[in-house]
Design a protein around this motif. Structure first.
Motif, PDB file in Angstrom:
ATOM      1  N   ASN A 124       0.786  -1.233   0.000  1.00 49.92           N
ATOM      2  CA  ASN A 124       0.000   0.000   0.000  1.00 49.92           C
ATOM      3  C   ASN A 124       0.821   1.288   0.000  1.00 49.92           C
ATOM      4  N   PRO A 125       1.634   1.510  -1.016  1.00 47.98           N
ATOM      5  CA  PRO A 125       2.389   2.776  -1.076  1.00 47.98           C
ATOM      6  C   PRO A 125       1.473   3.992  -1.157  1.00 47.98           C
ATOM      7  N   ASP A 126       0.275   3.819  -1.720  1.00 53.01           N
ATOM      8  CA  ASP A 126      -0.667   4.952  -1.807  1.00 53.01           C
ATOM      9  C   ASP A 126      -1.042   5.446  -0.423  1.00 53.01           C
ATOM     10  N   GLN A 127      -1.292   4.512   0.513  1.00 52.12           N
ATOM     11  CA  GLN A 127      -1.649   4.924   1.862  1.00 52.12           C
ATOM     12  C   GLN A 127      -0.470   5.566   2.575  1.00 52.12           C
ATOM     13  N   ARG A 128       0.718   5.045   2.328  1.00 50.88           N
ATOM     14  CA  ARG A 128       1.904   5.621   2.983  1.00 50.88           C
ATOM     15  C   ARG A 128       2.117   7.065   2.538  1.00 50.88           C
ATOM     16  N   ILE A 129       1.851   7.338   1.268  1.00 49.54           N
ATOM     17  CA  ILE A 129       2.034   8.702   0.771  1.00 49.54           C
ATOM     18  C   ILE A 129       0.913   9.611   1.249  1.00 49.54           C
ATOM     19  N   SER A 130      -0.329   9.117   1.244  1.00 48.61           N
ATOM     20  CA  SER A 130      -1.470   9.979   1.584  1.00 48.61           C
ATOM     21  C   SER A 130      -1.641  10.171   3.084  1.00 48.61           C
ATOM     22  N   ASP A 131      -1.427   9.105   3.877  1.00 51.60           N
ATOM     23  CA  ASP A 131      -1.708   9.181   5.314  1.00 51.60           C
ATOM     24  C   ASP A 131      -0.444   9.309   6.163  1.00 51.60           C
ATOM     25  N   ARG A 333       7.268   2.983   8.165  1.00 51.59           N
ATOM     26  CA  ARG A 333       6.548   2.674   6.924  1.00 51.59           C
ATOM     27  C   ARG A 333       7.056   3.544   5.772  1.00 51.59           C
ATOM     28  N   LEU A 334       7.341   4.804   6.035  1.00 50.58           N
ATOM     29  CA  LEU A 334       7.868   5.686   4.986  1.00 50.58           C
ATOM     30  C   LEU A 334       9.295   5.314   4.607  1.00 50.58           C
ATOM     31  N   VAL A 335      10.084   4.936   5.588  1.00 47.83           N
ATOM     32  CA  VAL A 335      11.469   4.532   5.309  1.00 47.83           C
ATOM     33  C   VAL A 335      11.491   3.261   4.458  1.00 47.83           C
ATOM     34  N   LEU A 336      10.619   2.318   4.778  1.00 48.23           N
ATOM     35  CA  LEU A 336      10.542   1.086   3.983  1.00 48.23           C
ATOM     36  C   LEU A 336      10.078   1.372   2.560  1.00 48.23           C
ATOM     37  N   LEU A 337       9.145   2.324   2.403  1.00 45.39           N
ATOM     38  CA  LEU A 337       8.708   2.698   1.062  1.00 45.39           C
ATOM     39  C   LEU A 337       9.854   3.328   0.289  1.00 45.39           C
ATOM     40  N   GLU A 338      10.580   4.241   0.927  1.00 46.59           N
ATOM     41  CA  GLU A 338      11.700   4.887   0.242  1.00 46.59           C
ATOM     42  C   GLU A 338      12.778   3.867  -0.108  1.00 46.59           C
ATOM     43  N   LYS A 339      12.994   2.895   0.758  1.00 44.04           N
ATOM     44  CA  LYS A 339      13.974   1.843   0.477  1.00 44.04           C
ATOM     45  C   LYS A 339      13.540   1.023  -0.738  1.00 44.04           C
ATOM     46  N   ALA A 340      12.231   0.713  -0.809  1.00 46.80           N
ATOM     47  CA  ALA A 340      11.721  -0.039  -1.959  1.00 46.80           C
ATOM     48  C   ALA A 340      11.853   0.772  -3.247  1.00 46.80           C
ATOM     49  N   ILE A 341      11.634   2.080  -3.153  1.00 45.79           N
ATOM     50  CA  ILE A 341      11.756   2.941  -4.334  1.00 45.79           C
ATOM     51  C   ILE A 341      13.194   2.968  -4.823  1.00 45.79           C
ATOM     52  N   GLN A 342      14.132   3.041  -3.898  1.00 47.55           N
ATOM     53  CA  GLN A 342      15.541   3.192  -4.255  1.00 47.55           C
ATOM     54  C   GLN A 342      16.258   1.858  -4.452  1.00 47.55           C
ATOM     55  N   ASP A 343      15.528   0.761  -4.261  1.00 49.24           N
ATOM     56  CA  ASP A 343      16.137  -0.565  -4.404  1.00 49.24           C
ATOM     57  C   ASP A 343      16.656  -0.741  -5.826  1.00 49.24           C
ATOM     58  N   ASP A 344      17.967  -0.827  -5.965  1.00 52.79           N
ATOM     59  CA  ASP A 344      18.596  -0.936  -7.283  1.00 52.79           C
ATOM     60  C   ASP A 344      18.815  -2.408  -7.609  1.00 52.79           C
ATOM     61  N   GLN A 345      17.811  -2.972  -8.274  1.00 55.03           N
ATOM     62  CA  GLN A 345      17.878  -4.390  -8.586  1.00 55.03           C
ATOM     63  C   GLN A 345      18.829  -4.645  -9.753  1.00 55.03           C
ATOM     64  N   LYS A 346      19.548  -5.771  -9.673  1.00 54.02           N
ATOM     65  CA  LYS A 346      20.456  -6.114 -10.762  1.00 54.02           C
ATOM     66  C   LYS A 346      19.668  -6.365 -12.041  1.00 54.02           C
ATOM     67  N   GLN A 347      20.140  -5.775 -13.101  1.00 53.72           N
ATOM     68  CA  GLN A 347      19.457  -5.864 -14.386  1.00 53.72           C
ATOM     69  C   GLN A 347      19.966  -7.094 -15.124  1.00 53.72           C
ATOM     70  N   GLY A 348      19.171  -8.187 -15.084  1.00 49.68           N
ATOM     71  CA  GLY A 348      19.555  -9.391 -15.807  1.00 49.68           C
ATOM     72  C   GLY A 348      19.409  -9.217 -17.307  1.00 49.68           C
ATOM     73  N   VAL A 349      18.235  -8.732 -17.725  1.00 51.94           N
ATOM     74  CA  VAL A 349      17.987  -8.433 -19.139  1.00 51.94           C
ATOM     75  C   VAL A 349      18.441  -6.998 -19.393  1.00 51.94           C
ATOM     76  N   LYS A 350      19.394  -6.831 -20.264  1.00 49.08           N
ATOM     77  CA  LYS A 350      19.949  -5.505 -20.533  1.00 49.08           C
ATOM     78  C   LYS A 350      19.186  -4.841 -21.673  1.00 49.08           C
ATOM     79  N   LEU A 351      18.744  -3.619 -21.434  1.00 51.54           N
ATOM     80  CA  LEU A 351      18.081  -2.827 -22.462  1.00 51.54           C
ATOM     81  C   LEU A 351      19.069  -1.768 -22.936  1.00 51.54           C
ATOM     82  N   ILE A 352      19.475  -1.876 -24.204  1.00 51.44           N
ATOM     83  CA  ILE A 352      20.527  -1.010 -24.756  1.00 51.44           C
ATOM     84  C   ILE A 352      19.935  -0.168 -25.882  1.00 51.44           C
ATOM     85  N   VAL A 353      20.221   1.133 -25.865  1.00 50.64           N
ATOM     86  CA  VAL A 353      19.767   1.995 -26.963  1.00 50.64           C
ATOM     87  C   VAL A 353      20.905   2.153 -27.959  1.00 50.64           C
TER      88      VAL A 353
END
Length: 574
Positions: A124-131, A333-353
């Motif tokens: 529920n990130p919507d609730q964390r942001i609104s409430d 709850r806000l710290v956990l949301l920010e951590k999830a937002i900033q979670d830099d997951q390893k990119q297995g499939v590479k998207l190259i321009v």
């Protein structure tokens, strides 16, 4: 998890912005008014002693002279508190607005909102942001102002308690004991004992508060789902099942609230007990001095009031124990949301321009988040303006392949090369249709003034939606008003308006009859001849509109690539 430092970083966002000067003035005003209110309370303490002395000594003139002073002190206190509340509300709103803007921007950046739902990184990130932002900032201001004013009050009333409470001279086991300002030390001992008892009773409040917020949010979301999907539920006659599901969600609330209410009751019992003790203890300790004539009644009442203010100041953490627990829960709850937002997951499939106009796929293997393989494509070239159709059994990974092209699916390996600066548009089976004017829904994600009404009406006619020609500026919840087939045709209007370089269709005509489906694909070929089209579809009749066919197949643990390719020589030309 230690949430204090991340919480402070989140709070500091406001104080590093250009708003900090306005916020500083508001915060200074709130603090100054709080200090003035504390000063008036000290003056009231002095009045308290004089008032009771005049009663004890029978001095009517002093008694009546004290009444106007009381009125001035009461009016001054009320004015300070009202004005402080007004400035406090403005500070909260401005602080909340900027923090909300920052968190929403972060949430929407780099597709974090999608990644959180896809990988279930938080609830529920919507609730964390609104409430939670609102509660977090409100409690931060409240606790900060209370703490600062309490420190000032403690200095003032602590001095009064030390001087007016007198010294203790007694004999213990033959030893003469002299304790200066003993009433102050009684207040210290009382505050330490009070905090120990309260923490013992309420140390579980934080975890229970966090859990309650989570289950309450899940219950609200389930209720919202019933509202959003009311027609489907009615068609299925699913009321009994929904009742079980909703009451199951509420059962989780019940399971959390029972221990939470017990802990809260324990804290309240402890606070009520300590409050009764706080009211009686100084009177009992000073009563012998009054009875012996050492101090008069007015001095005792003034010392009693000063002692209670001192004890309250020393018990600040105890009196705000529940509030601090609520603050920590909102912060976590806000710290956990920010951590999830900033979670830099390893990119297995590479998207190259790259600078070429084609789409290239090399050594692509798609997997589920748990590592289970779906399908693989060893090599695929989609030239600019080409039309590719992807087919295969359900669950093989056709839609996942489109997500990988969009950069939304990192699970797997390989590389996808996309044309640099090429505009892209994805039409899923059910497109997002925002509420509001119909033209806004047609032009999404562009603004409604990006296209003229004439263009919109032209493409509405081409996509067989003549009933919407005169409703461009009508406000409604169109996702509920339009059928699935109408919503799919509306999505084609979007594609024709935006004229993307790359167009991806994920079973975007599944709800349409074959005749309408054929008309829409023919219209794409005529109106968007330079657009690269990639379609996921099951119907073989659509093959004629594509120049390449790819059939995806499931791969085993050891298999790598299982895609079959066909050049479709019978495809239609625009």
């Amino acid at each position: 998890m230690n949430s204090f430092k991340p919480a402070v970083r989140l709070l500091s966002i406001y104080w590093k912005s250009p708003e900090k000067w306005i916020g500083g003035l508001l915060a200074g005003g709130v603090l100054l008014l709080g200090l003035l209110d504390t000063y008036l309370m000290v003056r009231y303490n002095d009045w308290y002693g004089d008032f009771f002395n005049s009663l004890q000594q029978g001095k009517a003139a002093l008694f009546w002279a004290a009444i106007p002073i009381l009125v001035v002190l009461m009016l001054g206190t009320m004015m300070m508190q009202v004005l402080q509340s007004y400035l406090d509300a403005w500070l909260q709103l401005r602080w909340r607005a900027l923090t909300t803007r920052h968190l929403i921007k972060e949430w929407l950046s780099k597709k974090a909102y999608y990644r959180i739902e896809r990988d279930q990184l938080g609830d529920n990130p919507d609730q964390r942001i609104s409430d939670d932002i609102s509660n977090f900032i409100e409690l931060t201001i409240s606790l900060t102002i209370r703490f600062v004013t309490t420190i000032v009050s403690l200095g003032s009333f602590g001095y009064l308690t030390w001087t007016k409470g007198g010294d203790l001279d007694t004999t213990i086991f033959g030893l003469v004991v002299h304790i200066p300002g003993y009433m102050f030390w009684v207040a210290v001992i009382y505050a330490v004992a009070d905090f120990g008892l309260t923490h013992l009773a309420g140390h579980r409040l934080l975890n229970l508060s966090v859990r309650r917020e989570a289950v309450e949010a899940e219950f609200r979301y389930s209720l919202m789902q019933v509202r959003e999907h009311s027609e489907q539920i009615a068609m299925y006659h699913g009321e009994v099942d929904e009742d079980k599901r909703l009451m199951g969600r509420f059962g989780a609330i019940w399971a959390v609230c029972r221990p939470l209410f017990l802990v809260s009751a324990q804290v309240n019992l402890t606070n009520n007990f300590s409050t009764r003790v706080m009211g009686l203890l100084p009177l009992m300790l000073m009563a012998p001095s009054v009875l012996s004539g050492t101090i008069d009644l007015g001095s005792m009442m003034a010392a009693n009031a000063a002692w209670m203010s001192t004890a309250l100041g020393l018990s600040w953490f105890t009196r705000n124990y529940t509030t601090i627990a609520e603050w920590r829960a909102a912060a976590l709850r806000l710290v956990l949301l920010e951590k999830a937002i900033q979670d830099d997951q390893k990119q297995g499939v590479k998207l190259i321009v790259h600078s070429e106009g084609k789409i290239s796929v090399d050594g692509l293997i798609l997997q589920l988040p748990n590592g289970e393989r779906l399908t693989g494509i060893k090599s695929l070239q989609i030239p600019q303006g080409d039309r590719l159709m992807i087919s295969g059994p359900s669950g093989v990974g056709k839609s996942t392949f489109l997500r990988a092209i969009a950069g939304l699916w990192p699970h797997g390996q390989g590389a996808i090369r996309m044309p640099r600066d090429a505009s892209r548009l994805f039409l899923p089976q059910r497109s997002y249709i925002p509420s509001g004017p119909l033209k806004d829904a047609l032009c999404y994600p562009s603004s409604s003034d990006s296209f003229s009404d004439e263009e919109c009406r032209q493409y509405l006619m081409l996509c067989r939606l003549p009933n919407l020609l005169d409703r461009l500026h009508e406000h409604s919840r169109w996702s509920n008003r339009l059928s699935i087939g109408e919503q799919q045709r509306l999505a084609f209007v979007r594609a024709l308006l935006h004229k993307p370089d790359l167009l991806f269709l994920d079973e975007a005509t599944s709800a349409l009859d074959p005749e309408t489906e054929e008309i829409l694909y023919r219209t794409l070929l005529v109106e968007l001849p330079e657009t690269t089209v990639v379609s996921v579809a099951h119907r073989t009749a659509l093959q004629v509109f594509h120049s390449q066919l790819v059939k995806l197949e499931a791969v085993g643990a050891k298999d790598e690539f299982a895609a079959g390719f066909t050049n479709n020589n019978a495809s239609l030309e625009a």
